[in-house]
Design a protein around this motif. Structure first.
Motif, PDB file in Angstrom:
ATOM      1  N   GLY A 459     -75.826   3.019  -5.440  1.00 16.87           N
ATOM      2  CA  GLY A 459     -75.849   2.462  -4.089  1.00 16.87           C
ATOM      3  C   GLY A 459     -74.744   3.028  -3.222  1.00 16.87           C
ATOM      4  O   GLY A 459     -74.959   3.292  -2.021  1.00 16.87           O
ATOM      5  N   VAL A 460     -73.560   3.233  -3.806  1.00 14.31           N
ATOM      6  CA  VAL A 460     -72.451   3.839  -3.070  1.00 14.31           C
ATOM      7  C   VAL A 460     -72.829   5.250  -2.611  1.00 14.31           C
ATOM      8  O   VAL A 460     -72.568   5.649  -1.472  1.00 14.31           O
ATOM      9  N   LEU A 461     -73.446   6.010  -3.505  1.00 14.97           N
ATOM     10  CA  LEU A 461     -73.858   7.370  -3.144  1.00 14.97           C
ATOM     11  C   LEU A 461     -74.941   7.363  -2.060  1.00 14.97           C
ATOM     12  O   LEU A 461     -74.955   8.231  -1.187  1.00 14.97           O
ATOM     13  N   LEU A 462     -75.842   6.385  -2.107  1.00 16.76           N
ATOM     14  CA  LEU A 462     -76.839   6.275  -1.046  1.00 16.76           C
ATOM     15  C   LEU A 462     -76.176   6.011   0.303  1.00 16.76           C
ATOM     16  O   LEU A 462     -76.600   6.543   1.337  1.00 16.76           O
ATOM     17  N   ALA A 463     -75.130   5.187   0.285  1.00 19.55           N
ATOM     18  CA  ALA A 463     -74.368   4.976   1.520  1.00 19.55           C
ATOM     19  C   ALA A 463     -73.748   6.287   1.987  1.00 19.55           C
ATOM     20  O   ALA A 463     -73.675   6.571   3.191  1.00 19.55           O
ATOM     21  N   GLY A 464     -73.319   7.130   1.022  1.00 22.19           N
ATOM     22  CA  GLY A 464     -72.788   8.439   1.368  1.00 22.19           C
ATOM     23  C   GLY A 464     -73.837   9.337   1.998  1.00 22.19           C
ATOM     24  O   GLY A 464     -73.550  10.114   2.911  1.00 22.19           O
ATOM     25  N   VAL A 465     -75.083   9.233   1.528  1.00 22.92           N
ATOM     26  CA  VAL A 465     -76.181  10.018   2.115  1.00 22.92           C
ATOM     27  C   VAL A 465     -76.382   9.624   3.571  1.00 22.92           C
ATOM     28  O   VAL A 465     -76.534  10.485   4.453  1.00 22.92           O
ATOM     29  N   VAL A 466     -76.365   8.330   3.855  1.00 25.89           N
ATOM     30  CA  VAL A 466     -76.519   7.863   5.232  1.00 25.89           C
ATOM     31  C   VAL A 466     -75.366   8.374   6.097  1.00 25.89           C
ATOM     32  O   VAL A 466     -75.570   8.836   7.230  1.00 25.89           O
ATOM     33  N   LEU A 467     -74.156   8.307   5.554  1.00 33.05           N
ATOM     34  CA  LEU A 467     -72.983   8.800   6.285  1.00 33.05           C
ATOM     35  C   LEU A 467     -73.146  10.278   6.631  1.00 33.05           C
ATOM     36  O   LEU A 467     -72.876  10.698   7.760  1.00 33.05           O
ATOM     37  N   MET A 468     -73.592  11.076   5.665  1.00 32.03           N
ATOM     38  CA  MET A 468     -73.766  12.509   5.905  1.00 32.03           C
ATOM     39  C   MET A 468     -74.850  12.771   6.941  1.00 32.03           C
ATOM     40  O   MET A 468     -74.713  13.651   7.796  1.00 32.03           O
ATOM     41  N   LEU A 469     -75.958  12.025   6.873  1.00 30.31           N
ATOM     42  CA  LEU A 469     -77.038  12.201   7.828  1.00 30.31           C
ATOM     43  C   LEU A 469     -76.570  11.957   9.262  1.00 30.31           C
ATOM     44  O   LEU A 469     -76.950  12.669  10.195  1.00 30.31           O
ATOM     45  N   LEU A 470     -75.740  10.948   9.431  1.00 35.29           N
ATOM     46  CA  LEU A 470     -75.328  10.555  10.771  1.00 35.29           C
ATOM     47  C   LEU A 470     -74.125  11.337  11.297  1.00 35.29           C
ATOM     48  O   LEU A 470     -73.958  11.461  12.516  1.00 35.29           O
ATOM     49  N   TRP A 471     -73.297  11.864  10.406  1.00 44.75           N
ATOM     50  CA  TRP A 471     -71.987  12.355  10.834  1.00 44.75           C
ATOM     51  C   TRP A 471     -71.784  13.847  10.619  1.00 44.75           C
ATOM     52  O   TRP A 471     -71.167  14.528  11.455  1.00 44.75           O
ATOM     53  N   LEU A 472     -72.251  14.378   9.497  1.00 39.75           N
ATOM     54  CA  LEU A 472     -72.001  15.808   9.250  1.00 39.75           C
ATOM     55  C   LEU A 472     -72.657  16.661  10.339  1.00 39.75           C
ATOM     56  O   LEU A 472     -73.779  16.367  10.760  1.00 39.75           O
ATOM     57  N   PRO A 473     -71.990  17.730  10.794  1.00 42.82           N
ATOM     58  CA  PRO A 473     -72.596  18.608  11.799  1.00 42.82           C
ATOM     59  C   PRO A 473     -73.843  19.282  11.264  1.00 42.82           C
ATOM     60  O   PRO A 473     -73.894  19.677  10.092  1.00 42.82           O
ATOM     61  N   ARG A 474     -74.852  19.416  12.148  1.00 44.13           N
ATOM     62  CA  ARG A 474     -76.139  19.965  11.717  1.00 44.13           C
ATOM     63  C   ARG A 474     -76.128  21.484  11.631  1.00 44.13           C
ATOM     64  O   ARG A 474     -76.792  22.072  10.810  1.00 44.13           O
ATOM     65  N   GLY A 475     -75.421  22.123  12.540  1.00 43.16           N
ATOM     66  CA  GLY A 475     -75.451  23.575  12.596  1.00 43.16           C
ATOM     67  C   GLY A 475     -74.115  24.165  12.230  1.00 43.16           C
ATOM     68  O   GLY A 475     -73.260  23.515  11.651  1.00 43.16           O
ATOM     69  N   PRO A 476     -73.876  25.427  12.618  1.00 47.57           N
ATOM     70  CA  PRO A 476     -72.618  26.084  12.293  1.00 47.57           C
ATOM     71  C   PRO A 476     -71.445  25.512  13.059  1.00 47.57           C
ATOM     72  O   PRO A 476     -70.308  25.732  12.684  1.00 47.57           O
TER      73      PRO A 476
END
Length: 479
Positions: A459-476
């Motif tokens: 569940g913690v890792l799933l929360a990490g997936v959501v964090l990455m989807l919303l926050w990590l930059p999409r492009g270069p």
């Protein structure tokens, strides 16, 4: 994308004119990876040697716990300071200093005749590791120009670090069974001397061009804050989360870190420029590494105790059983640089984390009479390959987009995020497991607790997936 490499006219750890495959570059990569391996290995290598230490030195139960805590608290507390010191006083100088302190402390710990001597040596080991760890990544990123070559170098660094954490149980078991507990510390001495000699010859000095002035108020506050929080987390195992001995240092550490942020906002030459967190890749990747560390550090612990306490493996057998999983995280870390140009850093981090989630789910189906293939090998390969695929793109993103003057600080931040996440995750998931077993020591009760810990970790890792989807930059772009 802001490069972290200096202009050719400036002195760097390796001159940029050197080809990425030159002998000097390979020597730098070897030194950096060897230093990282030692640092991560010593987080876990002493675990299987604890009973022998207790019998030989007469340590109490709490004293035994502090063999681990003394290292981890000093390591976590001084990491940001160690990273900034590398920027200001020289990456090579701090690498050599940290490794020398670490090696001498390992010698002192291996020769300890009293319990307090061992605990003091472990604390000094942690201090040396906190100086050494940020310098390893900074030297590497300075040695290789930004791009595919650097991503591959970071992949190797990530793989070696992951391998060090994974190999701790096996190395500790072999040395303790064949020699004595002292060799889990003494083995660092010849390795440390060899790396010191090689680094002294092959590394060239580099540092920031800023005025060499350390932000002492900021350094004291962040070191005290991180160390106090780490101390509070360490107290949870013995005192529980609701005890004053746990809550007071946790609250106090958070308050100190809050004061640190306020001081840095006003400082002319801050230890931690707060504008660094406005670089989206840096802030998001560090947050993701914190979350992934919370799950991955605890995974090794619970797989090891499940193998020993439920399936009846010896410490050495447990270490051998986890070798395929150890190799799979190395494989994932090495595959990641080849996949990133095709799928992108963000997408690969998401895919790897989702693969690890599937592995955590599989592991949570463990039973008291589970087989090696279905309860250790299969889920272990899935979890570790996924985390290996995720760790390299996250480390690459976390060290990209910051100015070269902040390279050591960013490297310290990467290691701090992962270490603090791991410490907090292990404390929380251990509490989760204990709440399910309710004091029961039967294989069935222990299995239920461990399974719940893996479900929670997933569940913690799933929360990490959501964090990455919303926050990590999409492009270069990094912002």
């Amino acid at each position: 994308m802001t490069a972290m490499v200096r202009a050719p006219a400036e002195t760097d750890a390796v001159h940029i004119s050197a080809p990425s495959g030159s002998p000097r570059t390979w020597a730098v990569l070897l030194a950096a990876c060897a230093g990282q391996f030692l640092v991560v290995l010593d987080v876990s290598v002493v675990n299987v040697a604890l009973p022998s230490m207790r019998a030989d030195l007469g340590l109490s139960g709490s004293g035994l716990q502090w063999v681990l805590n003394a290292y981890s608290i000093a390591f976590a507390g001084f990491m940001l300071l160690g990273g900034r010191a590398a920027d200001l006083f020289g990456r090579k100088a701090m690498f050599l200093t940290g490794l020398a302190v670490f090696t001498l402390a390992s010698l002192a710990g291996g020769l300890a005749q009293e319990g307090w001597e061992l605990l003091a040596a472990r604390a000094v080991q942690g201090l040396g590791a906190a100086v050494l760890a940020p310098a390893t990544l900074t030297i590497l990123t300075s040695a290789v120009p930004e791009g595919v070559a650097r991503t591959r170098a970071i992949g190797t660094w990530s793989a070696v670090g992951a391998g060090g954490g994974a190999a701790g149980g096996l190395v500790g078991g072999v040395l303790t069974d064949l020699l004595s507990w002292r060799w889990v510390l003494l083995i660092n001495v010849p390795v440390g001397v060899l790396v010191l000699a090689g680094a002294a010859v092959w590394l060239t000095e580099s540092r920031t061009e800023r005025v060499r002035r350390l932000d002492l108020p900021g350094a004291v506050l962040v070191t005290a804050g991180l160390a106090t929080v780490a101390y509070g987390i360490a107290q949870t195992e013995e005192q529980g989360w609701g005890a004053a001995a746990t809550l007071l240092p946790l609250v106090g550490g958070v308050l100190l870190l809050g004061v640190f942020v306020a001081v840095e906002a006003r400082a002319k030459a801050p230890l931690m420029p707060l504008g660094l967190f406005r670089v989206r890749a840096v802030s998001a990747a560090n947050a993701a590494m914190f979350v992934c560390g919370a799950a991955s550090f605890s995974m090794w612990f619970f797989m090891t105790v499940y193998a020993q306490n439920v399936l009846g493996y010896t410490p050495l057998d447990a270490g051998l059983a986890l070798i395929p999983s150890s190799l799979s995280i190395v494989l994932g870390s090495k595959l990641a640089p080849r996949l990133m140009p095709w799928v992108g850093a963000r997408n690969l981090a998401l895919f790897g984390t989702l693969m690890a989630v599937a592995g955590f789910g599989w592991q949570s189906t463990m039973t008291a009479d589970g087989t090696y293939l279905s309860s250790i090998l299969g889920p272990g390969l899935l979890m570790m390959t996924g985390l290996g695929l995720a760790s390299t793109p996250l480390a690459a993103l976390a060290t990209t987009g910051a100015a070269d003057d902040d390279a050591g600080l960013v490297s310290g931040l990467v290691n701090t995020s992962r270490t603090m996440g791991g410490a907090l995750g292990l404390a929380v998931l251990s509490t989760v497991a204990a709440s399910r077993t309710a004091g029961g020591a039967s294989p069935e009760a222990l299995t239920e607790g461990y399974a719940l810990a893996f479900r929670t970790g997933g569940g913690v890792l799933l929360a990490g997936v959501v964090l990455m989807l919303l926050w990590l930059p999409r492009g270069p772009s990094n912002t």
